[in-house]
Design a protein around this motif. Structure first.
Motif, PDB file in Angstrom:
ATOM      1  N   PRO A 269       0.833  -1.211   0.000  1.00  0.00           N
ATOM      2  CA  PRO A 269       0.000   0.000   0.000  1.00  0.00           C
ATOM      3  C   PRO A 269       0.866   1.258   0.000  1.00  0.00           C
ATOM      4  O   PRO A 269       1.963   1.251   0.575  1.00  0.00           O
ATOM      5  CB  PRO A 269      -0.783  -0.103   1.309  1.00  0.00           C
ATOM      6  N   LYS A 270       0.341   2.306  -0.640  1.00  0.00           N
ATOM      7  CA  LYS A 270       1.103   3.560  -0.656  1.00  0.00           C
ATOM      8  C   LYS A 270       0.894   4.270   0.669  1.00  0.00           C
ATOM      9  O   LYS A 270      -0.250   4.411   1.107  1.00  0.00           O
ATOM     10  CB  LYS A 270       0.603   4.444  -1.783  1.00  0.00           C
ATOM     11  N   ILE A 271       1.958   4.684   1.281  1.00  0.00           N
ATOM     12  CA  ILE A 271       1.798   5.572   2.438  1.00  0.00           C
ATOM     13  C   ILE A 271       2.715   6.771   2.230  1.00  0.00           C
ATOM     14  O   ILE A 271       3.650   6.709   1.434  1.00  0.00           O
ATOM     15  CB  ILE A 271       2.080   4.888   3.800  1.00  0.00           C
ATOM     16  N   PHE A 272       2.434   7.818   2.955  1.00  0.00           N
ATOM     17  CA  PHE A 272       3.128   9.086   2.722  1.00  0.00           C
ATOM     18  C   PHE A 272       4.593   9.028   3.159  1.00  0.00           C
ATOM     19  O   PHE A 272       4.913   8.481   4.210  1.00  0.00           O
ATOM     20  CB  PHE A 272       2.413  10.201   3.491  1.00  0.00           C
ATOM     21  N   LYS A 273       5.453   9.589   2.305  1.00  0.00           N
ATOM     22  CA  LYS A 273       6.853   9.687   2.685  1.00  0.00           C
ATOM     23  C   LYS A 273       7.142  11.144   3.009  1.00  0.00           C
ATOM     24  O   LYS A 273       7.169  11.984   2.100  1.00  0.00           O
ATOM     25  CB  LYS A 273       7.735   9.222   1.529  1.00  0.00           C
ATOM     26  N   PRO A 274       7.334  11.451   4.291  1.00  0.00           N
ATOM     27  CA  PRO A 274       7.541  12.868   4.634  1.00  0.00           C
ATOM     28  C   PRO A 274       8.827  13.395   3.997  1.00  0.00           C
ATOM     29  O   PRO A 274       9.796  12.666   3.870  1.00  0.00           O
ATOM     30  CB  PRO A 274       7.682  12.855   6.160  1.00  0.00           C
ATOM     31  N   GLU A 275       8.776  14.659   3.609  1.00  0.00           N
ATOM     32  CA  GLU A 275       9.989  15.272   3.067  1.00  0.00           C
ATOM     33  C   GLU A 275      10.724  15.968   4.193  1.00  0.00           C
ATOM     34  O   GLU A 275      10.147  16.283   5.229  1.00  0.00           O
ATOM     35  CB  GLU A 275       9.610  16.253   1.959  1.00  0.00           C
ATOM     36  N   TYR A 278       9.428  21.217   5.115  1.00  0.00           N
ATOM     37  CA  TYR A 278       8.111  21.604   4.642  1.00  0.00           C
ATOM     38  C   TYR A 278       7.767  22.964   5.273  1.00  0.00           C
ATOM     39  O   TYR A 278       8.403  23.388   6.240  1.00  0.00           O
ATOM     40  CB  TYR A 278       7.069  20.532   4.976  1.00  0.00           C
ATOM     41  N   PRO A 279       6.783  23.651   4.706  1.00  0.00           N
ATOM     42  CA  PRO A 279       6.585  25.060   5.066  1.00  0.00           C
ATOM     43  C   PRO A 279       6.435  25.338   6.551  1.00  0.00           C
ATOM     44  O   PRO A 279       6.821  26.394   7.032  1.00  0.00           O
ATOM     45  CB  PRO A 279       5.290  25.423   4.339  1.00  0.00           C
ATOM     46  N   TYR A 280       5.917  24.387   7.307  1.00  0.00           N
ATOM     47  CA  TYR A 280       5.690  24.684   8.717  1.00  0.00           C
ATOM     48  C   TYR A 280       6.841  24.282   9.621  1.00  0.00           C
ATOM     49  O   TYR A 280       6.756  24.393  10.822  1.00  0.00           O
ATOM     50  CB  TYR A 280       4.391  24.005   9.190  1.00  0.00           C
TER      51      TYR A 280
END
Lengths: 399, 176
Positions: A269-275, A278-280
């Protein structure tokens, strides 16, 4: 005797692996590769390799049909992790061979060391083969029973139970008896006895080389016993309760069992890869600043010419050899070296002098040490004063 | 311009790979502004947002494939071992509290020993402990004590995957 280079054969195996794997599957299922099946597999991939398979002794002819030679069949079993199950009675034979060798070792422990050494070696090999056979069988049984649990083939419950009973009655229970430590006649029990015996012998045997062999056998036995214990645990926990375990079925579990067959080749399954930034992010400003700053500072770059190596002296052996041969016979070799160098350079440098002395070992000359000269000659080089004997050089064969 | 409530936290959580769960007040705000967040992430970063009934998470083009694979391996082995132990694995994952010590027992006695030993996240008790920290950070598990946790609704992503995987295999078997 094979004409082909070993590397050529290995390359051949790699190049035609897909066809070979198909042939392996056919033999694993049918026990033999029929001529027509061989032709079919090879023509499907346009691999015209029948003659080479025989030439490299990968296949052998059985009448009109073919089979893999044992070495290659075992290689494929090993790299594919697909083993044919051995009947427990086949594994049982090791009980006899191991028992007999152990008995011979005990009886002949005070006898000839050469035969004792061979027996220990043989016992080591028998135990190794036994342990590998058990491991291969457990791997195969686990695969078969997981297949039943996964039930991709959609067998009905009755058929599943029939299959499970087959594996349990003919393979799992007999294998368990072989491994069951509580069973007096089990091979595992025998291995524990051998282990205790070798433990004593590795410490108090007169001959050191035999002591080392007992040590090796003992270490191996400790490892093997652990491994067999693990196999036995798998049998009791996972394989013996098979009937109970196939009662329930779940599509999710089927999915997982199938996934676990090749977990690194299946999609996930695809899960998010944090970069990283990021702006915050609180660090965003400093990270960006640091990143940009590395391009702002320009350091002066100094390029230095490499130090010239032009005056490096290279010994031209051929030149000095022919000079020496022209001037034969030479009354005193070391004097000649000194004179030659001085005629070309201001003084005699030590490494040049030593380079020239190497000419003494040439083939076309004969050496003669002048023993009448008791005192050594003195030759002064740039770094040291050398005391050398007087050596006459003559042309080889003509005095 | 007015942003939805908890906007900064929602973006921050999702962008750090967290699942936002229904039990979290942020989820209500996210759910209420579903359309806004879909276009916000799409337009700002090119990311897709998945908002289910009880959890939400982000999808990027570049996916955390290795972590996803490790999580699948973890769920697969755990489900297999729970079933072997005579338990209803799905109910356990949905409702039970897991003690890391018990999980260590499952993993060290598993017949998938080779796979476990070759996986950096699962090879021993220490690695698994660190792995649980990652799962906790992503809101896939919720710690209920020093060595205890329960799975959050995010488990569904992986369990659904297993069911789809099986369907693919079953179809292939029928067609074959």
């Amino acid at each position: 005797m094979l004409k082909a280079e070993p590397k050529t054969i290995l390359n051949f195996l790699a190049n035609y692996f897909d066809s070979l794997k198909d042939l392996f599957d056919i033999q694993a299922a049918d026990g033999v590769i029929q001529r027509e099946r061989l032709a079919q597999v090879l023509s499907e991939r346009n691999d015209n390799i029948e003659a080479t398979l025989l030439e490299y002794k990968i296949l052998r002819k059985i009448g009109e049909d073919f089979e893999f030679r044992d070495t290659y069949f075992k290689l494929f079993e090993f790299i594919l992790n697909e083993f044919r199950p051995l009947l427990p009675e086949t594994i049982q034979k090791y009980e006899q061979s191991i028992g007999k060798l152990f008995q011979k070792i005990r009886e002949g422990v005070k006898g000839d060391t050469l035969i004792l050494r061979s027996r220990i070696d043989d016992l080591y090999n028998e135990i190794k083969e036994f342990s590998e056979a058990v491991e291969k069988n457990t791997i195969r049984l686990l695969a078969e029973t997981r297949e039943l649990k996964s039930n991709v083939d959609k067998l009905d419950y009755k058929e599943k139970v029939r299959k499970a009973s087959f594996w349990i009655d003919y393979y799992i229970i007999p294998l368990n008896n072989i491994l069951d430590i509580n069973h007096v006649d089990s091979i595992t029990n025998k291995l524990f006895d051998i282990s205790q015996y070798t433990n004593v012998r590795r410490l108090n045997f007169n001959d050191e080389s035999i002591r080392i062999q007992f040590e090796k056998l003992y270490t191996f036995l400790v490892m093997t016993n652990d491994n067999l214990l693990r196999q036995s645990k798998l049998l009791t926990n996972e394989l013996l309760p098979l009937i109970e375990r196939i009662r329930t079925e779940s599509i999710i579990l089927t999915g997982w069992i199938e996934f676990l067959k090749q977990p690194y080749k299946s999609p996930v399954p695809k899960i998010f890869k944090p970069e990283r930034n990021y702006p915050y992010s609180n660090d965003m400003y400093l990270n960006a600043k640091e990143y940009l700053e590395q391009f702002i500072t320009e350091e002066n770059i100094l390029v230095e010419d490499p130090i010239a190596n032009s005056d490096k002296w290279v010994f031209n052996k051929e030149l000095y050899r022919s000079k020496m041969l022209e001037q034969l016979p030479i009354d005193s070799f070391f004097d000649w070296c000194g004179l030659t160098l001085r005629s070309e350079y201001k003084n005699i440098e030590t490494d040049k002098f030593f380079a020239l002395t190497g000419l003494l070992f040439e083939d076309d000359i004969m050496l003669e040490l002048d023993e009448t000269e008791k005192d050594r000659k003195l030759i002064k080089t740039s770094q040291m004063t050398l005391r050398v004997p007087k050596i006459k050089i003559l042309k080889y064969g003509i005095s | 311009m007015e942003f939805p409530r908890y906007h900064k936290d929602i973006v921050s959580d999702l962008m750090s790979g967290k699942f936002i769960l229904a039990s979290d007040p942020k989820f209500v705000s996210l759910k209420e502004s579903e359309e806004f967040y879909s276009s916000f992430f799409k337009e700002s970063f090119g990311y897709e947002i998945e908002i289910k009934t009880d959890f939400a998470y982000l999808l990027s083009y570049e996916t955390g494939e290795q972590l996803s694979r490790d999580i699948c391996l973890f769920f697969a082995i755990l489900s297999f071992e729970l079933d072997k132990d005579g338990k209803n694995f799905l109910e356990e994952i949905q409702y039970a509290e897991f003690e890391t010590e018990k999980l260590d027992e499952y993993f060290s006695n598993s017949s998938y020993a080779e796979l476990i030993l070759n996986n950096n996240q699962m090879k021993d008790a220490f690695s698994r402990k660190q792995f649980y920290t990652t799962l906790n950070r992503r809101n896939i598990i919720e710690k209920t004590g020093e060595n205890k946790f329960t799975f959050t609704q995010a488990y569904k992503v992986f369990i659904d995957f297993a069911a789809d995987f099986a369907k693919g295999k079953l179809n292939a078997a029928i067609e074959g």
